[in-house]
Design a protein around this motif. Structure first.
Motif, PDB file in Angstrom:
ATOM      1  N   PHE A 158      52.989 122.499  88.501  1.00  0.00           N
ATOM      2  CA  PHE A 158      52.417 123.582  87.701  1.00  0.00           C
ATOM      3  C   PHE A 158      53.482 124.633  87.388  1.00  0.00           C
ATOM      4  CE2 PHE A 158      50.405 127.740  87.298  1.00  0.00           C
ATOM      5  CZ  PHE A 158      49.461 127.487  86.306  1.00  0.00           C
ATOM      6  N   THR A 159      54.277 124.976  88.403  1.00  0.00           N
ATOM      7  CA  THR A 159      55.331 125.975  88.196  1.00  0.00           C
ATOM      8  C   THR A 159      56.385 125.460  87.231  1.00  0.00           C
ATOM      9  OG1 THR A 159      54.965 126.775  90.454  1.00  0.00           O
ATOM     10  CG2 THR A 159      56.996 127.449  89.361  1.00  0.00           C
ATOM     11  N   TRP A 160      56.718 124.180  87.327  1.00  0.00           N
ATOM     12  CA  TRP A 160      57.712 123.592  86.428  1.00  0.00           C
ATOM     13  C   TRP A 160      57.270 123.699  84.973  1.00  0.00           C
ATOM     14  CZ3 TRP A 160      62.485 121.463  87.614  1.00  0.00           C
ATOM     15  CH2 TRP A 160      63.135 120.805  86.560  1.00  0.00           C
ATOM     16  N   LEU A 161      55.978 123.517  84.748  1.00  0.00           N
ATOM     17  CA  LEU A 161      55.443 123.533  83.385  1.00  0.00           C
ATOM     18  C   LEU A 161      55.079 124.935  82.902  1.00  0.00           C
ATOM     19  CD1 LEU A 161      53.116 120.404  83.664  1.00  0.00           C
ATOM     20  CD2 LEU A 161      55.349 120.518  82.547  1.00  0.00           C
ATOM     21  N   ASN A 162      54.960 125.888  83.833  1.00  0.00           N
ATOM     22  CA  ASN A 162      54.469 127.221  83.457  1.00  0.00           C
ATOM     23  C   ASN A 162      55.336 128.328  84.045  1.00  0.00           C
ATOM     24  OD1 ASN A 162      51.560 126.667  82.186  1.00  0.00           O
ATOM     25  ND2 ASN A 162      51.828 125.299  83.944  1.00  0.00           N
ATOM     26  N   GLY A 163      56.608 128.298  83.735  1.00  0.00           N
ATOM     27  CA  GLY A 163      57.478 129.400  84.128  1.00  0.00           C
ATOM     28  C   GLY A 163      58.240 129.167  85.414  1.00  0.00           C
ATOM     29  N   ARG A 164      59.032 128.102  85.437  1.00  0.00           N
ATOM     30  CA  ARG A 164      59.764 127.798  86.670  1.00  0.00           C
ATOM     31  C   ARG A 164      60.854 128.819  86.981  1.00  0.00           C
ATOM     32  NH1 ARG A 164      60.601 123.760  82.965  1.00  0.00           N
ATOM     33  NH2 ARG A 164      62.710 123.428  82.134  1.00  0.00           N
ATOM     34  N   TYR A 165      61.236 129.645  86.006  1.00  0.00           N
ATOM     35  CA  TYR A 165      62.247 130.664  86.254  1.00  0.00           C
ATOM     36  C   TYR A 165      61.655 132.076  86.310  1.00  0.00           C
ATOM     37  CZ  TYR A 165      65.645 126.972  85.518  1.00  0.00           C
ATOM     38  OH  TYR A 165      66.370 125.815  85.631  1.00  0.00           O
ATOM     39  N   ASP A 166      60.334 132.148  86.397  1.00  0.00           N
ATOM     40  CA  ASP A 166      59.696 133.451  86.553  1.00  0.00           C
ATOM     41  C   ASP A 166      59.935 133.968  87.967  1.00  0.00           C
ATOM     42  OD1 ASP A 166      58.783 133.215  84.005  1.00  0.00           O
ATOM     43  OD2 ASP A 166      56.717 132.705  84.544  1.00  0.00           O
ATOM     44  N   THR A 167      60.019 135.273  88.110  1.00  0.00           N
ATOM     45  CA  THR A 167      60.137 135.882  89.436  1.00  0.00           C
ATOM     46  C   THR A 167      58.788 136.446  89.843  1.00  0.00           C
ATOM     47  OG1 THR A 167      60.835 137.978  88.443  1.00  0.00           O
ATOM     48  CG2 THR A 167      62.561 136.458  89.151  1.00  0.00           C
ATOM     49  N   ALA A 168      58.511 136.380  91.122  1.00  0.00           N
ATOM     50  CA  ALA A 168      57.233 136.860  91.646  1.00  0.00           C
ATOM     51  C   ALA A 168      57.396 138.274  92.182  1.00  0.00           C
ATOM     52  CB  ALA A 168      56.743 135.937  92.756  1.00  0.00           C
ATOM     53  N   ASN A 169      56.406 139.105  91.905  1.00  0.00           N
ATOM     54  CA  ASN A 169      56.422 140.469  92.424  1.00  0.00           C
ATOM     55  C   ASN A 169      55.512 140.527  93.651  1.00  0.00           C
ATOM     56  OD1 ASN A 169      56.212 143.189  92.961  1.00  0.00           O
ATOM     57  ND2 ASN A 169      56.041 143.790  90.819  1.00  0.00           N
TER      58      ASN A 169
END
Length: 381
Positions: A158-169
Motif C-alpha cells: 500500500f505504501t509503495w503504491l501510495n506515497g512511498r517517499y512520504d514522511t510521517a508526522n
C-alpha cells in the motif's frame, strides 16, 4: 553447562543488545529521524553511517532484548517452583513496577521508552508460562507469520503504491517547531511533545505491538529457557553456526534494499518487521557460539557488566542523552546541531564509560540502584 557460564552468556548478550539499542536510539535522540526526509538531512559520511546502521543495527537488537526478557520470565517461573512461592503475585508486582517506571520514563524523559512495552507484553506472556515449549513456539511463529503476511506485506504494498517517499508526522507538530522546542523549549513544552508521542505509542502497543511485535520474541525467549537453548548450541556448534549464518544472510538481504533507498517507507516496513528479527536470530546464535571460544571471551566479557545493570544503564542513557540533545528545558541543546558521525562518537564514548563504571560498581555492589528498588518491590523484602 554451569549456571555461572549460562548467566555470563545471557548478561553479555544483554549488554551487547543495550549497545545496539543505543546505536539505534541515538538517531531519534539527536535529530528528527522518524519525521524527516532523510536524504535532505544526511550526506557524505553521515549517509554512509545511515546505510550501515540500517543494515546492521536498526530493528535487530530490540528483538534480542525482548527475547532475553522472555528468558528471564521463564527463569523466575522455575525459581518459584523450586522455592515454592506463588509466581503470579511476584511477577505481576514486578511487571507493575516496570509499567509505572516506563510511564514515568516515557512521559517525562524519553518518549521512545520500551519499558511499558515489556511490562504490558509480559503481563500477557506470563499467562502462557505453564504451556509446553512446543505450544509456545507454535504460538510465537503463528503471531509472527500473521504480522508478516497480514500486516507487513499489505502495508508495504500500500505504501509503495501510495506515497512511498512520504514522511510521517509522529509528533503532531511541524518539524521546525519540534526542533525549536527540543533546542530552546521549556521542560513543560517538551513534556507536551512526549505526552503526544507516548500516548500514540501506547495506543499502538495495546492494539497491535504487544501481540505481534513483542509477544513472539518474549515467547521464544521462554521456549529457549525451557529447552535450555544455550546448552544445545554449545553441544551443536556447527549446526548453530550454519543456521546463524543463514538467518544473518537472509536478514541482511531483506534489509539491504532499504539501506540503499533509505527514504523508501515501503522498504522500511519489510526491513523492520522481517529483516530485523531474522538478523537478530543470527546474532543470538553466533554470539552464543563466540562465548564458547576462548579467543573471543575476553572481548565479549566486557559486555556482561552493563548487562547485569541493564535497567540502570538503559535509564541513565536516556537521562544523559536528553541532557545533551534537549528535552528537559536545560542542558546543552545540541538537538539537530551535530553531524551524525559526531553523535555516534558521543554515543560510543558514553557506552564505554558506562562499561567501565559498571565494572567498578559491581566490585562493590551486586545490583544496580534501579535493579535494587525493582527487586525490593517484587519480593517485598
Amino acid at each position: 553447562m554451569t549456571t555461572s557460564k549460562r548467566v555470563f552468556e545471557l548478561d553479555a548478550l544483554r549488554g551487547l543488545s543495550l549497545f545496539g539499542i543505543l546505536l539505534m536510539n541515538i538517531l531519534p535522540f539527536s535529530f528528527p529521524y522518524d519525521e524527516s526526509f532523510l536524504p535532505d538531512k544526511v550526506d557524505g559520511v553521515d549517509e554512509l553511517i545511515i546505510r550501515i546502521v540500517t543494515t546492521l543495527i536498526i530493528s535487530s537488537f530490540y528483538p534480542i532484548f525482548t527475547f532475553l526478557f522472555g528468558y528471564g520470565l521463564a527463569i523466575m517461573f522455575d525459581h518459584s517452583v523450586q522455592r515454592d512461592y506463588g509466581y503470579y503475585p511476584v511477577i505481576f508486582r514486578r511487571l507493575t513496577f516496570l509499567l509505572a517506571l516506563g510511564l514515568i520514563h516515557g512521559y517525562f524523559i524519553f518518549s521512545g521508552d520500551i519499558l511499558v512495552d515489556y511490562a504490558i507484553t509480559g503481563m500477557i506472556a506470563v499467562l502462557l508460562i505453564k504451556k509446553r515449549p512446543k505450544a509456545l513456539f507454535i504460538t510465537a511463529i503463528v503471531l509472527f507469520t500473521v504480522k508478516i503476511v497480514l500486516i507487513a506485506i499489505p502495508k508495504s504494498l500500500f505504501t509503495w503504491l501510495n506515497g512511498r517517499y512520504d514522511t510521517a508526522n509522529f509528533t503532531g507538530t511541524s518539524i521546525s517547531k519540534f526542533i525549536n522546542t527540543k533546542q530552546h523549549g521549556s521542560y513543560m513544552s517538551n513534556i507536551a511533545l512526549n505526552t503526544y508521542e507516548k500516548t500514540m505509542h501506547i495506543l499502538d502497543l495495546v492494539t497491535f505491538g504487544a501481540f505481534f511485535e513483542f509477544l513472539p520474541y518474549v515467547l521464544l525467549g521462554m521456549v529457549a529457557q525451557k529447552v535450555n537453548l544455550i546448552d544445545y548450541i554449545r553441544n551443536n556448534q556447527r549446526k548453530a553456526m550454519k543456521w546463524g549464518c543463514t538467518f544473518l544472510i537472509i536478514g541482511y538481504l531483506v534489509k539491504l534494499p532499504y539501506a540503499i533507498d533509505y527514504a523508501n517507507q515501503a522498504l522500511s516496513t519489510l526491513s523492520t518487521m522481517l529483516g530485523g528479527p531474522l538478523v537478530a536470530t543470527g546474532y543470538v546464535l553466533l554470539f552464543i557460539i563466540l562465548c564458547q571460544k576462548s579467543n573471543f571471551v575476553r572481548f565479549i566479557s566486557m559486555f556482561k557488566y552493563p548487562g547485569k545493570l541493564s535497567l540502570t544503564i538503559y535509564l541513565t542513557q536516556s537521562i544523559i542523552f536528553t541532557l545533551i540533545y534537549g528535552g528537559l528545558g536545560f542542558g546543552f541543546g545540541l538537538y539537530d546541531r551535530l553531524a551524525l558521525y559526531q553523535s555516534y562518537m558521543i554515543a560510543i564514548v558514553i557506552f564505554i564509560l558506562q562499561m567501565i563504571l559498571s565494572y567498578y560498581y559491581l566490585k562493590k555492589f551486586k545490583k544496580g540502584p534501579f535493579e535494587w528498588i525493582w527487586r525490593k518491590f517484587t519480593y517485598l523484602k
